[in-house]
Design a protein around this motif. Structure first.
Motif, PDB file in Angstrom:
ATOM      1  N   LEU A  85      -7.863   2.915   1.278  1.00  0.00           N
ATOM      2  CA  LEU A  85      -9.025   3.657   0.809  1.00  0.00           C
ATOM      3  C   LEU A  85      -8.644   5.078   0.415  1.00  0.00           C
ATOM      4  CD1 LEU A  85     -12.525   3.624   2.436  1.00  0.00           C
ATOM      5  CD2 LEU A  85     -11.395   5.809   2.051  1.00  0.00           C
ATOM      6  N   SER A  86      -7.765   5.703   1.192  1.00  0.00           N
ATOM      7  CA  SER A  86      -7.374   7.086   0.923  1.00  0.00           C
ATOM      8  C   SER A  86      -6.702   7.224  -0.436  1.00  0.00           C
ATOM      9  CB  SER A  86      -6.423   7.581   2.015  1.00  0.00           C
ATOM     10  OG  SER A  86      -7.047   7.548   3.282  1.00  0.00           O
ATOM     11  N   LYS A  87      -6.036   6.151  -0.901  1.00  0.00           N
ATOM     12  CA  LYS A  87      -5.356   6.180  -2.199  1.00  0.00           C
ATOM     13  C   LYS A  87      -6.206   5.541  -3.302  1.00  0.00           C
ATOM     14  CE  LYS A  87      -0.849   5.334  -2.112  1.00  0.00           C
ATOM     15  NZ  LYS A  87       0.462   4.688  -1.832  1.00  0.00           N
ATOM     16  N   GLU A  88      -7.397   5.046  -2.934  1.00  0.00           N
ATOM     17  CA  GLU A  88      -8.257   4.327  -3.876  1.00  0.00           C
ATOM     18  C   GLU A  88      -7.484   3.223  -4.600  1.00  0.00           C
ATOM     19  OE1 GLU A  88     -10.452   6.965  -6.443  1.00  0.00           O
ATOM     20  OE2 GLU A  88     -11.699   7.654  -4.779  1.00  0.00           O
ATOM     21  N   VAL A  89      -6.780   2.436  -3.802  1.00  0.00           N
ATOM     22  CA  VAL A  89      -5.978   1.339  -4.340  1.00  0.00           C
ATOM     23  C   VAL A  89      -6.879   0.149  -4.688  1.00  0.00           C
ATOM     24  CG1 VAL A  89      -4.221  -0.376  -3.745  1.00  0.00           C
ATOM     25  CG2 VAL A  89      -3.895   2.021  -3.105  1.00  0.00           C
ATOM     26  N   ARG A  90      -6.608  -0.484  -5.814  1.00  0.00           N
ATOM     27  CA  ARG A  90      -7.270  -1.731  -6.196  1.00  0.00           C
ATOM     28  C   ARG A  90      -6.483  -2.900  -5.627  1.00  0.00           C
ATOM     29  NH1 ARG A  90      -6.540  -2.981 -11.280  1.00  0.00           N
ATOM     30  NH2 ARG A  90      -8.319  -4.382 -11.464  1.00  0.00           N
ATOM     31  N   LEU A  91      -7.137  -3.743  -4.826  1.00  0.00           N
ATOM     32  CA  LEU A  91      -6.523  -4.959  -4.307  1.00  0.00           C
ATOM     33  C   LEU A  91      -7.162  -6.136  -5.025  1.00  0.00           C
ATOM     34  CD1 LEU A  91      -4.632  -6.327  -2.248  1.00  0.00           C
ATOM     35  CD2 LEU A  91      -6.568  -6.358  -0.647  1.00  0.00           C
ATOM     36  N   VAL A  94       0.839  -1.201   0.000  1.00  0.00           N
ATOM     37  CA  VAL A  94       0.000   0.000   0.000  1.00  0.00           C
ATOM     38  C   VAL A  94       0.872   1.248   0.000  1.00  0.00           C
ATOM     39  CG1 VAL A  94      -1.685   1.334   1.320  1.00  0.00           C
ATOM     40  CG2 VAL A  94      -1.967  -1.140   1.095  1.00  0.00           C
ATOM     41  N   ASP A  95       1.965   1.212   0.739  1.00  0.00           N
ATOM     42  CA  ASP A  95       2.881   2.356   0.774  1.00  0.00           C
ATOM     43  C   ASP A  95       3.670   2.487  -0.520  1.00  0.00           C
ATOM     44  OD1 ASP A  95       2.195   3.176   3.336  1.00  0.00           O
ATOM     45  OD2 ASP A  95       3.685   1.880   4.292  1.00  0.00           O
ATOM     46  N   GLN A  96       3.830   1.391  -1.248  1.00  0.00           N
ATOM     47  CA  GLN A  96       4.689   1.398  -2.425  1.00  0.00           C
ATOM     48  C   GLN A  96       3.948   1.705  -3.723  1.00  0.00           C
ATOM     49  OE1 GLN A  96       6.378  -2.569  -1.507  1.00  0.00           O
ATOM     50  NE2 GLN A  96       8.373  -1.585  -1.516  1.00  0.00           N
ATOM     51  N   VAL A  97       2.628   1.585  -3.717  1.00  0.00           N
ATOM     52  CA  VAL A  97       1.857   1.786  -4.939  1.00  0.00           C
ATOM     53  C   VAL A  97       1.361   3.230  -5.017  1.00  0.00           C
ATOM     54  CG1 VAL A  97      -0.443   1.183  -4.031  1.00  0.00           C
ATOM     55  CG2 VAL A  97       0.150   0.617  -6.411  1.00  0.00           C
ATOM     56  N   ARG A  98       1.165   3.712  -6.226  1.00  0.00           N
ATOM     57  CA  ARG A  98       0.687   5.083  -6.445  1.00  0.00           C
ATOM     58  C   ARG A  98      -0.788   5.196  -6.110  1.00  0.00           C
ATOM     59  NH1 ARG A  98      -2.682   5.138 -10.794  1.00  0.00           N
ATOM     60  NH2 ARG A  98      -2.270   3.707 -12.539  1.00  0.00           N
ATOM     61  N   ASN A  99      -1.285   6.415  -6.044  1.00  0.00           N
ATOM     62  CA  ASN A  99      -2.716   6.640  -5.914  1.00  0.00           C
ATOM     63  C   ASN A  99      -3.444   5.970  -7.081  1.00  0.00           C
ATOM     64  OD1 ASN A  99      -2.179   8.240  -3.681  1.00  0.00           O
ATOM     65  ND2 ASN A  99      -2.277  10.160  -4.835  1.00  0.00           N
ATOM     66  N   ARG A 100      -4.528   5.271  -6.762  1.00  0.00           N
ATOM     67  CA  ARG A 100      -5.308   4.526  -7.742  1.00  0.00           C
ATOM     68  C   ARG A 100      -4.487   3.475  -8.485  1.00  0.00           C
ATOM     69  NH1 ARG A 100      -9.781   8.706 -10.438  1.00  0.00           N
ATOM     70  NH2 ARG A 100     -11.051   8.829  -8.544  1.00  0.00           N
ATOM     71  N   GLY A 101      -3.427   3.003  -7.868  1.00  0.00           N
ATOM     72  CA  GLY A 101      -2.668   1.899  -8.432  1.00  0.00           C
ATOM     73  C   GLY A 101      -3.273   0.561  -8.034  1.00  0.00           C
ATOM     74  N   THR A 102      -2.587  -0.521  -8.401  1.00  0.00           N
ATOM     75  CA  THR A 102      -3.104  -1.874  -8.190  1.00  0.00           C
ATOM     76  C   THR A 102      -2.110  -2.722  -7.417  1.00  0.00           C
ATOM     77  OG1 THR A 102      -4.404  -1.808 -10.235  1.00  0.00           O
ATOM     78  CG2 THR A 102      -3.886  -3.988  -9.345  1.00  0.00           C
ATOM     79  N   ILE A 103      -2.621  -3.456  -6.444  1.00  0.00           N
ATOM     80  CA  ILE A 103      -1.839  -4.486  -5.759  1.00  0.00           C
ATOM     81  C   ILE A 103      -2.432  -5.830  -6.165  1.00  0.00           C
ATOM     82  CG2 ILE A 103      -1.157  -5.469  -3.538  1.00  0.00           C
ATOM     83  CD1 ILE A 103      -1.564  -2.641  -2.353  1.00  0.00           C
ATOM     84  N   LEU A 104      -1.594  -6.696  -6.706  1.00  0.00           N
ATOM     85  CA  LEU A 104      -2.035  -8.010  -7.183  1.00  0.00           C
ATOM     86  C   LEU A 104      -1.424  -9.084  -6.291  1.00  0.00           C
ATOM     87  CD1 LEU A 104      -1.612 -10.711  -9.039  1.00  0.00           C
ATOM     88  CD2 LEU A 104      -3.707  -9.405  -9.396  1.00  0.00           C
ATOM     89  N   LEU A 105      -2.262  -9.871  -5.638  1.00  0.00           N
ATOM     90  CA  LEU A 105      -1.788 -10.911  -4.728  1.00  0.00           C
ATOM     91  C   LEU A 105      -1.631 -12.244  -5.449  1.00  0.00           C
ATOM     92  CD1 LEU A 105      -3.922 -10.284  -1.500  1.00  0.00           C
ATOM     93  CD2 LEU A 105      -1.733  -9.274  -2.164  1.00  0.00           C
ATOM     94  N   LEU A 106      -0.399 -12.731  -5.492  1.00  0.00           N
ATOM     95  CA  LEU A 106      -0.096 -14.053  -6.030  1.00  0.00           C
ATOM     96  C   LEU A 106       0.472 -14.986  -4.967  1.00  0.00           C
ATOM     97  CD1 LEU A 106       1.448 -13.299  -9.545  1.00  0.00           C
ATOM     98  CD2 LEU A 106      -0.457 -14.833  -9.098  1.00  0.00           C
ATOM     99  N   GLY A 107       1.019 -14.427  -3.890  1.00  0.00           N
ATOM    100  CA  GLY A 107       1.596 -15.241  -2.834  1.00  0.00           C
ATOM    101  C   GLY A 107       0.519 -15.953  -2.027  1.00  0.00           C
TER     102      GLY A 107
END
Length: 335
Positions: free
Chosen positions: A269-275, A242-255
């Motif tokens: 939520l504050s960055k509107e990140v897609r998980l 969450v700290d490493q992705v840009r605003n409205r960026g995406t985190i993709l879980l493969l692990g």
């Protein structure tokens, strides 16, 4: 036949003689030529969440030769060399016909590759082209997992991509991200063992800085990541991502992580990140991974760091419980 068999959770595998598989109607027997040792196999012998126990024969990354056909089998012949899709499915339902085999009502995970022979179904067999070896057939599954993750992430040409974890899946993501036009690909890990391999497979940079993981990745990327791929599966990495992705960026879980994890949803939520989560793959992605090798892509073959005989499997399996320089170890039951 001989097989490396689970003796129970937290116990070493053991080589045993077990009955040869006999194909029933609609089944085939494959003589295993190569089988990869996957990180999830290690987890299966340690974590009861996977439902594996004494008597189980692991191994879902395998390829080999068709040596027996059950009644009614069509489309395969004796002697065909195949890579086995380790997602058990009926092959007939709408999900199977569309390639989305993970959503078949008869879905299950295919194991059995840590043995001389394995039982499977013809709809799970993908013929190997003459340009592909049995070793190639055994690395298609992790390549397909990574390709599916890339597709689920929505990565676009020019994106800054950060990959957490330099295991086989993380390295395969680096290969696909670079191949699909990522502007900058950085792999981040806790050790430097896989640095050269990551760079050879497509990463622009490799970062190891436990004291400042966020700043070091941002400097290597030239900004925050558009997409972060979490390819480790340990608690805490979602929060870091969450700290490493840009605003409205995406985190993709493969692990794969079976332990509870916590993160600050307000920060996300504050960055509107897609998980986004990703599991398995489609039949089309499995075939696309094989096509990449068939068309001359050599980078994925760098995943393989050793090939061992079946007899060596229990000892090597134990060494792989600790982080080592090894990446993908293949078992050759014919050796």
């Amino acid at each position: 036949m001989r097989a490396a068999v689970m003796q129970g959770l937290h116990r070493p595998l053991a080589i045993e003689t077990v009955p040869d598989p006999v194909p029933g109607e609609g089944e085939v027997v494959v003589r295993v030529g190569r089988c990869g040792i996957c990180g999830s196999d290690l987890h299966m012998t340690e974590d009861p969440a996977y439902g594996m126990g004494a008597g189980s024969v692991l191994g879902h990354e395998f390829a080999g030769e068709v040596v027996a056909l059950g009644k009614g089998v069509e489309g395969l012949g004796m002697g065909d060399l195949v890579s086995v899709v380790p997602l058990r499915s009926c092959g007939q339902c709408p999900s199977c016909r569309s390639g989305e085999v993970a959503w078949c009502d008869q879905f299950g995970l295919q194991g059995g590759g840590y043995a001389e022979y394995a039982l499977t179904r013809p709809n799970q067999c993908v013929r190997l082209p003459k340009t592909a070896s049995l070793a190639d057939g055994a690395i298609i599954e992790p390549l397909a997992v990574a390709l599916h993750g890339l597709a689920m992430s929505g990565m676009r040409i020019g994106d800054r991509v950060l990959i957490l974890g330099a295991g086989p899946i993380g390295l395969a993501v680096a290969f696909w991200a670079r191949r699909h036009g990522a502007g900058r690909v950085v792999v981040q890990d806790l050790a430097t063992w896989q640095r050269d391999r990551a760079l050879a497979m497509g990463a622009h940079d490799f970062v190891v800085d436990p004291a400042d993981p966020i700043g070091s990745a941002e400097r290597a990327l030239g900004g925050k990541a558009d997409v972060v791929f979490e390819c480790v599966g340990v608690p805490g990495l979602i929060a870091q991502a969450v700290d490493q992705v840009r605003n409205r960026g995406t985190i993709l879980l493969l692990g794969l992580c079976t332990r509870p994890d916590t993160f600050n949803s307000f920060a996300m939520l504050s960055k509107e990140v897609r998980l986004v989560t990703s599991a398995f793959f489609t039949r089309q992605e499995y075939e696309a991974a094989l096509d990449a090798l068939d068309s001359g892509a050599a980078e994925p073959r760098l995943l393989v760091t050793d090939t061992i005989a079946l007899d060596a499997t229990p000892d090597v399996f134990e060494t792989l419980r600790k982080r080592t320089h090894q990446c993908k170890v293949l078992i050759d039951p014919t050796a």
